[in-house]
Scaffold this motif. Structure first.
Motif, short mmCIF file in Angstrom:
data_model
loop_
_atom_site.label_atom_id
_atom_site.label_comp_id
_atom_site.label_asym_id
_atom_site.label_seq_id
_atom_site.Cartn_x
_atom_site.Cartn_y
_atom_site.Cartn_z
N LEU A 72 0.79 -1.24 0.06
CA LEU A 72 -0.05 0.05 0.05
C LEU A 72 1.01 1.12 -0.06
CD1 LEU A 72 -2.99 0.78 0.09
CD2 LEU A 72 -2.82 0.94 2.57
N PHE A 73 2.06 1.16 0.88
CA PHE A 73 2.85 2.40 0.88
C PHE A 73 3.49 2.86 -0.47
CE2 PHE A 73 7.33 3.81 1.13
CZ PHE A 73 7.00 4.96 1.93
N TYR A 74 3.84 1.52 -1.26
CA TYR A 74 4.61 1.77 -2.48
C TYR A 74 3.27 2.33 -3.54
CZ TYR A 74 8.91 0.54 -0.73
OH TYR A 74 9.97 0.50 0.23
N VAL A 75 2.16 1.50 -3.69
CA VAL A 75 1.39 2.00 -4.84
C VAL A 75 0.83 3.51 -4.32
CG1 VAL A 75 -1.16 1.59 -5.52
CG2 VAL A 75 0.68 -0.36 -5.10
N ARG A 76 0.80 3.60 -3.08
CA ARG A 76 0.16 5.18 -2.85
C ARG A 76 1.27 6.11 -3.11
NH1 ARG A 76 1.58 8.05 1.28
NH2 ARG A 76 0.62 9.76 1.79
N ARG A 77 2.48 5.84 -3.15
CA ARG A 77 3.61 6.69 -3.41
C ARG A 77 3.76 7.01 -4.79
NH1 ARG A 77 5.57 9.63 -0.41
NH2 ARG A 77 5.81 8.25 1.15
N PHE A 78 3.42 5.90 -5.85
CA PHE A 78 3.41 6.06 -7.49
C PHE A 78 2.10 6.92 -7.45
CE2 PHE A 78 6.32 3.01 -7.81
CZ PHE A 78 6.91 3.24 -8.83
N ILE A 79 1.05 6.89 -6.76
CA ILE A 79 -0.13 7.94 -7.04
C ILE A 79 0.21 9.39 -6.62
CG2 ILE A 79 -2.44 8.26 -6.34
CD1 ILE A 79 -2.79 5.12 -5.83
N ILE A 80 0.64 9.55 -5.48
CA ILE A 80 0.65 10.78 -5.16
C ILE A 80 2.10 11.53 -5.44
CG2 ILE A 80 -0.70 10.57 -2.97
CD1 ILE A 80 1.63 10.54 -1.08
N GLN A 81 2.98 10.92 -5.98
CA GLN A 81 4.29 11.49 -6.38
C GLN A 81 4.44 11.47 -7.66
OE1 GLN A 81 6.12 13.23 -4.14
NE2 GLN A 81 4.97 12.47 -2.33
N PRO A 82 5.20 12.54 -8.44
CA PRO A 82 5.35 12.52 -9.77
C PRO A 82 6.46 11.67 -10.02
CG PRO A 82 6.26 14.58 -8.77
CD PRO A 82 5.32 13.70 -7.68
N ILE A 83 6.20 10.42 -9.79
CA ILE A 83 7.78 9.46 -10.01
C ILE A 83 7.78 9.00 -11.50
CG2 ILE A 83 8.66 7.16 -9.63
CD1 ILE A 83 7.35 7.51 -6.81
N LEU A 84 6.81 9.09 -12.02
CA LEU A 84 6.67 8.57 -13.59
C LEU A 84 7.27 9.44 -14.40
CD1 LEU A 84 2.77 7.05 -13.68
CD2 LEU A 84 5.05 6.04 -13.47
N VAL A 85 7.35 10.78 -14.46
CA VAL A 85 7.94 11.65 -15.01
C VAL A 85 9.35 11.50 -14.90
CG1 VAL A 85 8.02 13.78 -13.52
CG2 VAL A 85 7.84 14.06 -16.08
N LEU A 86 9.79 11.03 -13.67
CA LEU A 86 11.42 10.98 -13.72
C LEU A 86 11.82 9.41 -14.48
CD1 LEU A 86 11.79 11.35 -9.71
CD2 LEU A 86 12.39 13.03 -11.60
N LEU A 87 10.78 8.69 -14.81
CA LEU A 87 11.10 7.71 -15.73
C LEU A 87 11.09 7.97 -17.11
CD1 LEU A 87 9.38 4.85 -13.41
CD2 LEU A 87 11.66 5.39 -13.53
N PHE A 88 9.92 8.74 -17.69
CA PHE A 88 9.63 8.97 -18.86
C PHE A 88 10.68 9.98 -19.83
CE2 PHE A 88 4.80 8.16 -18.31
CZ PHE A 88 5.04 6.83 -17.76
N ILE A 89 11.12 11.07 -19.04
CA ILE A 89 11.95 11.91 -19.62
C ILE A 89 13.29 11.26 -20.05
CG2 ILE A 89 13.14 14.14 -19.22
CD1 ILE A 89 10.70 15.33 -17.75
#
Length: 148
Positions: free
Chosen positions: A119-136
């Protein structure tokens, strides 16, 4: 290098504004969003039961935060690459991740009482802009590879 800065000053300005936007979302998270897990995950949550939540309110809050982070991320991606195909693909990925992450969050919250770490990690991906750090970096690598 100085010429590069002059040519890209609009991109740099937008990137700085997006980063400020991310920071403001983070700074005002307690005022803007309903999230009882902010306090829960700050404490020793390993053996603690989940906090009592208003499910609908929590999911709207998570959706709104994900939407704000995604909008800023998409703006940054479009500003940096100025490619409609990359933007469309990013939009599609953000929509897919929204469905997968919110579904996962719901399933873990309601069916796994001992799933604090997932739950901690799934929530982290929801509330933080982590994906942009991977996509760019990924899009940059693809563009560099396509140039060769």
């Amino acid at each position: 290098m100085l010429n590069n800065l002059k040519e890209n000053k609009f991109k740099i300005l937008i990137a700085i504004l997006v980063v400020i936007g991310f920071a403001l979302i983070r700074i005002f998270e307690r005022k803007l969003f309903y999230d009882p897990f902010l306090v829960y995950f700050e404490a020793d949550f390993h053996s603690s039961p989940y906090p009592v939540v208003e499910t609908l309110k929590l999911f709207w809050s998570l959706f709104f935060r994900y939407f704000l982070n995604s909008a800023l991320s998409l703006l940054l991606i479009y500003t940096l690459f100025q490619d409609r195909d990359i933007f469309k693909f990013s939009l599609f990925l953000y929509a897919c991740f929204l469905v997968v992450l919110l579904s996962s969050f719901y399933i873990i919250l309601n069916f796994f009482s001992d799933g604090a770490w997932p739950l901690f990690y799934v929530r982290r991906f929801i509330i933080q802009p982590i994906l942009v750090l991977l996509f760019i970096p990924g899009f940059y690598y693809q563009l560099q590879k396509a140039k060769k």
